[in-house]
Design an enzyme around this catalytic site. Structure first.
Site, mmCIF file in Angstrom:
data_model
loop_
_atom_site.group_PDB
_atom_site.id
_atom_site.type_symbol
_atom_site.label_atom_id
_atom_site.label_comp_id
_atom_site.label_asym_id
_atom_site.label_seq_id
_atom_site.Cartn_x
_atom_site.Cartn_y
_atom_site.Cartn_z
ATOM 1 C CE LYS A 1 -125.549 -69.331 95.772
ATOM 2 N NZ LYS A 1 -126.279 -70.283 94.915
ATOM 3 C CD GLU B 1 -124.511 -77.026 90.419
ATOM 4 O OE1 GLU B 1 -123.622 -76.207 90.645
ATOM 5 O OE2 GLU B 1 -125.651 -76.695 90.041
ATOM 6 C CG ASN C 1 -111.585 -61.821 97.506
ATOM 7 O OD1 ASN C 1 -110.816 -62.556 98.119
ATOM 8 N ND2 ASN C 1 -112.811 -61.551 97.908
ATOM 9 N N GLY C 2 -109.514 -61.938 93.500
ATOM 10 C CA GLY C 2 -109.332 -61.561 92.098
ATOM 11 C C GLY C 2 -108.130 -62.255 91.504
ATOM 12 C CE LYS D 1 -128.400 -76.727 90.160
ATOM 13 N NZ LYS D 1 -128.620 -75.454 89.544
ATOM 14 C CD GLU E 1 -130.440 -75.333 86.460
ATOM 15 O OE1 GLU E 1 -129.496 -74.995 85.727
ATOM 16 O OE2 GLU E 1 -130.412 -75.184 87.696
ATOM 17 C CD1 TRP F 1 -113.354 -72.137 95.140
ATOM 18 C CD2 TRP F 1 -112.517 -71.088 93.359
ATOM 19 N NE1 TRP F 1 -113.745 -72.833 94.018
ATOM 20 C CE2 TRP F 1 -113.248 -72.206 92.918
ATOM 21 C CE3 TRP F 1 -111.902 -70.275 92.400
ATOM 22 C CZ2 TRP F 1 -113.380 -72.542 91.571
ATOM 23 C CZ3 TRP F 1 -112.037 -70.600 91.058
ATOM 24 C CH2 TRP F 1 -112.770 -71.728 90.662
ATOM 25 C CG HIS G 1 -128.276 -86.590 64.327
ATOM 26 N ND1 HIS G 1 -128.439 -86.949 63.009
ATOM 27 C CD2 HIS G 1 -129.489 -86.136 64.740
ATOM 28 C CE1 HIS G 1 -129.682 -86.700 62.628
ATOM 29 N NE2 HIS G 1 -130.347 -86.215 63.673
ATOM 30 C CB CYS H 1 -111.426 -65.244 97.345
ATOM 31 S SG CYS H 1 -110.350 -66.281 96.375
ATOM 32 N NE ARG I 1 -118.065 -64.808 98.773
ATOM 33 C CZ ARG I 1 -118.170 -63.615 98.221
ATOM 34 N NH1 ARG I 1 -119.131 -62.819 98.582
ATOM 35 N NH2 ARG I 1 -117.310 -63.196 97.324
HETATM 36 C C1 F6R Z 1 -125.178 -73.646 89.438
HETATM 37 C C2 F6R Z 1 -124.909 -72.243 89.698
HETATM 38 C C3 F6R Z 1 -124.034 -71.512 88.762
HETATM 39 C C4 F6R Z 1 -124.455 -70.031 88.681
HETATM 40 C C5 F6R Z 1 -123.440 -69.240 87.853
HETATM 41 C C6 F6R Z 1 -123.862 -67.795 87.706
HETATM 42 O O1 F6R Z 1 -126.047 -74.190 90.366
HETATM 43 O O2 F6R Z 1 -125.349 -71.699 90.676
HETATM 44 O O3 F6R Z 1 -123.993 -72.094 87.501
HETATM 45 O O4 F6R Z 1 -125.724 -69.954 88.113
HETATM 46 O O5 F6R Z 1 -122.188 -69.308 88.467
HETATM 47 O O6 F6R Z 1 -123.962 -67.188 88.952
HETATM 48 P P1 F6R Z 1 -124.780 -65.861 89.174
HETATM 49 O O7 F6R Z 1 -126.212 -66.168 88.927
HETATM 50 O O8 F6R Z 1 -124.508 -65.491 90.585
HETATM 51 O O9 F6R Z 1 -124.270 -64.853 88.197
#
Ligand code: F6R
Length: 600
Positions: free
Chosen positions: A595, A482, A98-99, A479, A475, A74, A498, A2, A28
């Site tokens: 984000k 997502e 927000n929250g 990627k 990781e 969001w 296993h 948000c 975001r």
């Molecule tokens: C994935 C991604 C998220 C962030 C996670 C933590 O590509 O970006 O998994 O890494 O939400 O976010 P930050 O680093 O902002 O605390």
């Protein structure tokens, strides 16, 4: 997640300011948007499900106003639809929030008993109802806000308009970021400075349980008892969030290609000599390092765990912040807790940090956004210099995090005499000349595009590896998931047989990296096991292997283990990118994702 923007001005020009702010916050992640402004004494509320562009089209042409608040939502409570979008108006109160109001259900029942009816499923409408209830009861806005803060559990950054008060925006904050920007005969409110950067660089940070009253030329901030506070006016030093995509089709691609620079910029102060390396904090007094983070940042922590344990002989544990908060953390004075965060606003990471701080144990952070909530709460911060990361999927922030953690582990290893000076100098030289090793990996685009063509129609993909390569598999898999929406799983290479190997059928893609000479051959044996069962394997390695059993071998240059993760992750990032592109996905703003995850 948000976003909030608000402004009050001596001119009738605020609608473009609100829309500009919302557009800046779009990256975001959000699913609906809305705004509210005063026009000829009447409060207008416009809301849409979908994009800010649709909101813009909904606003009556030539509308003018001097005061307004706006929001990108969001969804947390209630479906994605127009009714649940903000602002919410109840009685005399109109708010954006927000929250999460955690006790909203209890409050809702109480308010219903008092005769309130609610239209939406949103917790925010309950917050508006509660504010209205206290305002009617006390006829005093300070008392109303103070009582509200006492009664509400959860997190909130609230921006509020009050009926018959056409010149003031009220703000209330706990556990969700909120700043107040100072302009000339015009003041602003935002969840994030870049939203108002076009108009001012000067801002105040609201802390938990503070509230404020903002008019066109006055900003007053109070503590929870109503005492007026003398706050420090800050000047924003970061870059604008709306940096240009340049010639790149997506921010994600641009950010992947920026890594060459962002890694260098991040470690630059520490790599010219051992003396420079030793300007990093001395961690030798700690017997254990705990790393706490979420998502990709947690994956960076896994890389650091390997380096700290293998090279500096320091025990290191990695925790998901959302789990850490509710665990017995076995802390003592010999434990350093390291928090990693790109945004510096992740609610779970911040809550875990507050837990450690309350007990007065040492904290250190690896943070990208300066002056963010996490950065401000930490004892000590080392900043990554990744610049603003716009694409939701983190790439350049991740490699900046691992680069910084690598030099920190290296300095600790050297201080603890676990690594020879000559070796340290060689690694520092590798960092200084990273251009030569990273650029060839970035430029191998045709290979990544071809692999994407082979996998983009698949439903399940596996990523495997051992040690550091397992952390990279996690990781790489994240990627792909997502941004391309293809299901994938990361597995420790030795663990597949296993149980999970039962899912390998003809043509199942399996990715692996094998970059550690001690265990390479074991990983390769695990790949052979899946190849025997029909899998199509893609291998990233610095080893000279020629083996036609693999669908593709991606070669990276030989560098030390302190740099290898950086080179290895890039093919995974680019394969995910080109796969998502072939599938026509919204790469920079994947569905359901945000984000900055400011709710728990
Ligand atoms: C994935 C991604 C998220 C962030 C996670 C933590 O590509 O970006 O998994 O890494 O939400 O976010 P930050 O680093 O902002 O605390």
């Amino acid at each position: 997640m948000c976003g909030i923007v608000g402004t009050v001005s001596d001119k009738n020009n605020i609608i473009p300011i609100l829309l500009d702010g919302l557009k800046t916050l779009e990256y975001r992640g959000y699913d609906s948007a809305g705004l509210s402004y005063l026009k000829d004494g009447n409060l207008i509320i416009n809301k849409v499900e979908g994009r800010v562009k649709a909101l813009e089209q909904k606003i009556e042409k030539n509308s003018i106003s001097h005061i307004g608040i706006a929001h990108t939502r969001w969804a947390t409570h209630g479906k994605v639809n127009e009714i649940n979008a903000h602002p919410h108006q109840v009685g005399k109160i109109t708010i954006v929030h927000n929250g999460i109001i955690e006790n909203y259900n209890k409050l809702k029942h109480k308010l219903k008993d008092k005769g309130y009816n609610f239209k939406s499923e949103s917790d925010t409408e309950i917050a508006a109802g509660l504010l209205d209830y206290y305002f009617k009861k006390y006829e005093n806005i300070d008392k109303t806000i103070q009582k509200f803060m006492k009664k509400v559990d959860g997190s909130y950054a609230i921006c509020m308009l009050l009926e018959n008060d056409p010149n003031t925006i009220y703000v209330i904050k706990k556990d969700s970021p909120l700043i107040i920007g100072q302009g000339k005969n015009e003041n602003y409110i935002a969840s994030d400075v870049p939203a108002i950067l076009k108009y001012t660089k000067n801002y105040y940070i609201l802390e938990d349980y503070e509230y404020g009253k903002i008019t066109k030329n006055n900003i007053k901030i109070y503590d929870k008892e109503g005492n007026i506070l003398k706050k420090q006016l800050k000047e924003y030093k970061g870059s604008s969030a709306t940096s240009d995509k340049g010639t790149y089709e997506h921010y994600m691609l641009k950010e992947i290609f920026e890594q060459n620079t962002t890694i260098r910029k991040t470690v630059n102060p520490y790599i010219n000599s051992i003396n420079d390396l030793l300007t990093l904090p001395d961690l030798t007094k700690y017997e254990r390092i705990d790393i706490i983070a979420c998502g990709t940042a947690m994956h960076a922590g896994l890389i650091a765990k390997y380096l700290f344990e293998q090279y500096s002989n320091t025990k290191c544990e990695v925790f998901l912040a959302s789990e850490y908060r509710y665990q017995n953390n076995f802390l003592n004075n010999k434990v350093l807790s390291i928090f990693i965060s790109q945004s510096g606003e992740t609610a779970d990471t911040l809550a875990a940090l507050k837990k450690v701080k309350e007990k007065n144990y040492d904290t250190l952070g690896i943070v990208n956004v300066k002056e963010s909530s996490i950065a401000r709460t930490l004892d000590k911060v080392l900043y990554t210099e990744a610049g603003t990361e716009i694409a939701v999927a983190s790439t350049k922030a991740y490699t900046a995090q691992i680069a910084l953690l690598s030099v920190l582990a290296l300095s600790t290893a050297y201080r603890k005499k676990q690594i020879k000076e000559e070796k340290v100098n060689k690694i520092l030289e590798e960092f200084r000349s990273i251009n030569q090793t990273i650029i060839p990996v970035l430029e191998n685009i045709k290979t990544y595009e071809n692999i994407a063509k082979e996998i983009y129609q698949k439903n399940d993909i596996f990523y495997i590896g051992r040690g550091l390569d397992y952390a990279l598999a996690m990781e790489g898999s994240l990627k792909l998931k997502e941004i391309s929406y293809i299901h994938s799983e990361a597995y420790a290479a030795g663990e597949l047989k296993h149980g999970t190997i039962s899912l390998i059928t003809k043509d199942t893609p399996v990715f692996a990296s094998a970059t550690n000479k001690i265990i390479n051959s074991k990983t390769i044996s695990n790949l052979k096991e899946v190849i025997s069962r029909g899998a199509k394997c893609y291998l990233i390695t610095d080893k000279d292997i020629e083996d036609e059993n693999f669908k593709q071998i991606i070669k990276i240059k030989k560098v030390s283990m302190f740099l290898k993760p950086i080179l290895t992750i890039i093919p995974y990032q680019l394969i995910a990118y080109y796969t998502a592109k072939l599938k026509g996905c919204d790469i920079d703003k994947p569905r359901n994702l945000a984000k900055s995850v400011t709710v728990e």
